[in-house]
Design a protein around this motif. Structure first.
Motif, PDB file in Angstrom:
ATOM      1  N   SER A   1      55.910 -21.274  16.287  1.00  0.00           N
ATOM      2  CA  SER A   1      57.133 -20.459  15.659  1.00  0.00           C
ATOM      3  C   SER A   1      57.551 -21.121  14.237  1.00  0.00           C
ATOM      4  CB  SER A   1      58.250 -20.035  16.463  1.00  0.00           C
ATOM      5  OG  SER A   1      58.829 -21.318  16.744  1.00  0.00           O
TER       6      SER A   1
ATOM      7  N   GLU B   1      57.903 -26.757  20.065  1.00  0.00           N
ATOM      8  CA  GLU B   1      57.908 -25.540  20.355  1.00  0.00           C
ATOM      9  C   GLU B   1      58.732 -25.139  21.728  1.00  0.00           C
ATOM     10  OE1 GLU B   1      57.881 -21.932  19.728  1.00  0.00           O
ATOM     11  OE2 GLU B   1      56.501 -22.906  18.279  1.00  0.00           O
TER      12      GLU B   1
ATOM     13  N   ARG C   1      53.719 -19.940  22.646  1.00  0.00           N
ATOM     14  CA  ARG C   1      53.276 -20.400  21.157  1.00  0.00           C
ATOM     15  C   ARG C   1      52.735 -21.667  21.037  1.00  0.00           C
ATOM     16  NH1 ARG C   1      56.257 -16.671  17.741  1.00  0.00           N
ATOM     17  NH2 ARG C   1      54.822 -17.683  16.371  1.00  0.00           N
TER      18      ARG C   1
END
Length: 192
Positions: A137, A143, A148
């Motif tokens: 992200s 993260e 992700r």
């Protein structure tokens, strides 16, 4: 290419323009021999056809519109799969009607959308499962979202995948290596 942007190829090979299409991110060769290209900013997938097989596409037709940042493309069992920023959708293309879509896209998988790395890549493994690469992200961070900076594996029609590989900041390209069936990715590391 060299540092000045000039392309070079080994002896016996040549490079020439196939088509001019703005904003293309990913391409896939369709079962009909046409090249399909995603255009994320325009929310569409374009079909490029070289009908006379001279190495230059004579036609460009939008086959899918109104998608949320379509990126990765894959063909499987008569379906075109498109990885958008928040889901994978699929649709059938009609070979009897110039590969026009049959109906609206059907959502087959969902995951975190948007973010600093919004592109998603889709491919099918030697095991028949669908794999989707989802970038982090942010640029340089730890993260917080579990889906992700990872590759997810989807199987048996389950729209929620499981982590197949993690710690991949932004795996944009993905392919299966035919001799072994291993999944390979191109990894884009941090900027700045």
């Amino acid at each position: 290419s060299t540092f000045d942007g000039t392309l070079w190829v080994p002896d016996g090979f040549s490079v020439r323009e196939y088509a001019r299409v703005s904003g293309v991110r990913m391409m896939a060769l369709g079962p009909d021999g046409a090249v399909y290209a995603s255009r994320p900013r325009d929310g569409e997938v374009v079909r490029l056809v070289d009908a006379d097989r001279d190495g230059v596409a004579e036609s460009q037709v939008v086959v899918v519109r109104d998608l949320d940042r379509p990126h990765g493309l894959a063909f499987r069992d008569g379906w075109l799969y498109v990885a958008t920023t928040g889901s994978v959708v699929r649709l059938r293309l009609d070979p009897n009607a110039n590969m026009a879509p049959l109906g609206r896209p059907e959502t087959v998988a969902t995951y975190s959308a948007g973010g600093g790395h919004w592109t998603r890549t889709v491919t099918f493994g030697a095991d028949g499962a669908m794999y989707v690469a989802i970038g982090s992200s942010c640029n340089i961070c730890e993260e917080k979202s579990p889906d992700r900076a990872a590759v997810l594996r989807f199987e048996d029609g389950n729209p929620k995948g499981r982590i197949y590989s993690r710690g991949l900041r932004n795996a944009v390209g993905m392919a299966v290596y035919p001799p072994t069936g291993a999944l390979w990715v191109t990894q884009h590391e941090r900027d700045n």
